[in-house]
Design an enzyme around this catalytic site. Structure first.
Site: not given
Ligand code: NAD
Length: 487
Positions: A150, A248, A282, A384, A454, A461
């Site tokens: 999103w 991804e 990310c 994260e 990893k 991409e």
């Protein structure tokens, strides 16, 4: 006031579902429902597959240079409608207009343009083997699936459809259920540009619709963008029909600031890599390792600039540079991490609280937050967070900081700031990460392959090699001599 209801986009048009099931989409900056979307039920799913089969048959037979022309028309339409599309992204994601207006649509259009250019340039090989020879053809895979996150909804849809369509595939794309509108607008644009019906279908829904895409036997490949945990489920499910996968996924990327770095530049990178898109990127450098000798200077400037230069508020206001998090749930998750950081002994340099800007009092805002005195074992340093939460750590020794930076199961990105050219390359070559920056952070042009080491991903991409992920090689042996047979 009634809000619009959007249907799935199948075979070049909107298709009503049979179940009548819908879901609501909220504007994260206001907490208000802005529209509803129909869920792709089994009727829609079957229609998506049938039309993609037909779309694929037509599209894959079109000469690549003609596919390229059609895709370039879509690129022109994307650019023409930049502001309209950017506004959709702002309302869906809560990110500032300032960003969406110049990044989201443009970086999506760039990638389709790049792959449109490459479409007619794809070539096979030919080689003599004695008097016989073989040649290879790069053929599309068939029907591919794209599943998006999103944070950059339209950009992700473009980054997946660009190479998929350029290579001659059909793509069934499922945007995140938090941000479903951008992909529909892209489908309309493709159709208007002349992409045949069924080549780009959009199905809507949450995990169940995603799961269907991962096990449907008619789908050859899944390109996924999202969390590591979801990525693992997708790979496991795709294994049932041995689909190709591209992943991804998330990161916890380090930025190393050496004693000879331009400190202001390093602070700029750290702020961009933690507060741009309110931290929902990310590749963010959420672990900042600063050399002991410049640590104080670094955090002094960081604190001042964070407290003075960040403007949170109504994301549509062009002077706002810091938006709302995607949902109430995500807001709570990020606040939970901040609490853990405090409880585990990190020092809160700035931020650490929810915000209620006057122009958007009901939005899911979290103040840009910086923790110092962090240690490698803290939860905020290991996991994260996907919000505006930066952890700053100290180092003294180059080898030691490389070891610490690599001590994670993730490997999406990494950065280094130093004026020593040899050290810059020496250090970055040792980083276990797929996307690296030297004296820079975050830029991701269409030409540059991106993807994780990893558990941060599989495949890439953008860049030329991505076309390999959307094609398969057919080898054709040509006999020019008589067959020698013992039979
Ligand atoms: P998520 O994993 O929750 O969801 C991603 C997509 O997967 C959504 O469309 C969702 O509906 C779908 N989904 C959920 N469960 C599924 C299942 N079992 N099978 C198939 N599909 C399923 O991720 P998110 O919260 O939307 O996005 C944030 C995450 O995405 C972060 O971890 C971020 O790092 C990552 N991300 C990575 C990149 C990259 O390029 N590496 C880019 C953007 C975001």
């Amino acid at each position: 006031m009634t809000t619009p209801v959007y249907q799935n986009f199948i075979n070049g048009d909107f298709l009503k579902n049979q179940s009548g099931e819908t879901f609501a989409v909220k504007n994260p900056a206001t907490d208000e429902v802005i529209y509803h979307v129909e869920v792709a039920d089994s009727f829609v799913q079957n229609a998506a597959i049938e039309s993609a089969k037909q779309g694929f048959a037509v599209w894959s037979a079109i000469a690549p240079i003609e596919r390229s022309r059609i895709l370039l028309k879509a690129v022109a339409l994307l650019r023409e409608r930049n502001d309209l599309l950017a506004k959709i992204e702002v309302l869906d994601t809560g990110k500032p207009w300032q960003e969406a207006e110049c990044v989201d649509v443009q970086t999506g259009a760039d990638v389709i343009e790049y792959f449109a250019g490459l479409a007619p340039a794809q070539v096979g090989q030919q080689q003599m083997v004695g008097e016989d020879f073989y040649y290879t053809r790069k053929e599309p895979l068939g029907i591919c699936a794209g599943i998006g996150a999103w944070n950059y909804p339209l950009q992700i849809a473009c980054w997946k459809s660009g190479p998929a369509l350029a290579a001659g595939n059909a793509l069934i794309f499922k945007p995140s259920e938090e941000t479903p509108l951008g992909a529909i607008k892209l489908a309309e644009i493709f159709t208007e540009a002349g992409v045949p019906a069924g080549v780009f279908n959009v199905v809507q829904g949450a995990a169940e619709v995603g799961q269907w895409l991962t096990h449907s036997p008619d789908i050859e490949k899944v390109s996924f963008t999202g969390e590591v945990g979801t990525g693992k489920k997708v790979v496991a499910s795709a294994a049932g029909t041995l689909k190709d996968v591209t992943m991804e996924l998330g990161g916890k990327s380090p930025l190393l600031v050496f004693e000879d770095a331009d400190i202001s530049q390093a602070v700029s990178a750290a702020m961009l890599g933690n507060f741009y898109t309110q931290g929902e990127i990310c590749t963010n450098c959420t672990r900042i390792y600063v050399h002991k000798s410049v640590y104080q200077q670094f955090i002094d400037e960081l604190k001042t600039r964070t407290e003075q230069n960040i403007v949170a508020g109504d994301p549509l206001d062009p002077s706002v540079n810091f938006g709302a998090l995607i949902s109430k749930n995500h807001h709570n998750l990020v606040m939970g991490y901040i609490e853990k950081g405090i409880n585990e002994g990190a020092t809160l340099l700035t931020g650490g609280k929810a915000l209620r800007p006057e122009s958007a009092p009901n939005g899911y805002f979290v103040a840009p937050t910086v923790f110092t005195d962090c240690t490698d074992d803290m939860t905020i340093v290991k996991e994260e967070i996907f919000g505006p939460v930066m952890s700053v750590l100290v180092f003294e020794d180059e080898d030691d900081v490389i070891r610490r930076a690599n001590d994670t199961h993730l490997g999406l990105a990494a950065g280094v700031f130093t004026k020593d050219i040899k050290r810059a390359h020496r250090v970055i070559h040792q980083m276990q990460a797929g996307i690296c920056w030297i004296n820079s952070y975050g830029n991701s042009p269409a030409e540059m392959p991106v993807g994780g080491y990893k558990q941060s991903g599989i495949g890439r991409e953008n860049g030329i090699e991505t076309l390999d992920h959307y094609t398969q090689t057919k080898s054709i042996y040509v006999g020019m001599t008589d067959i020698e047979s013992p039979f």
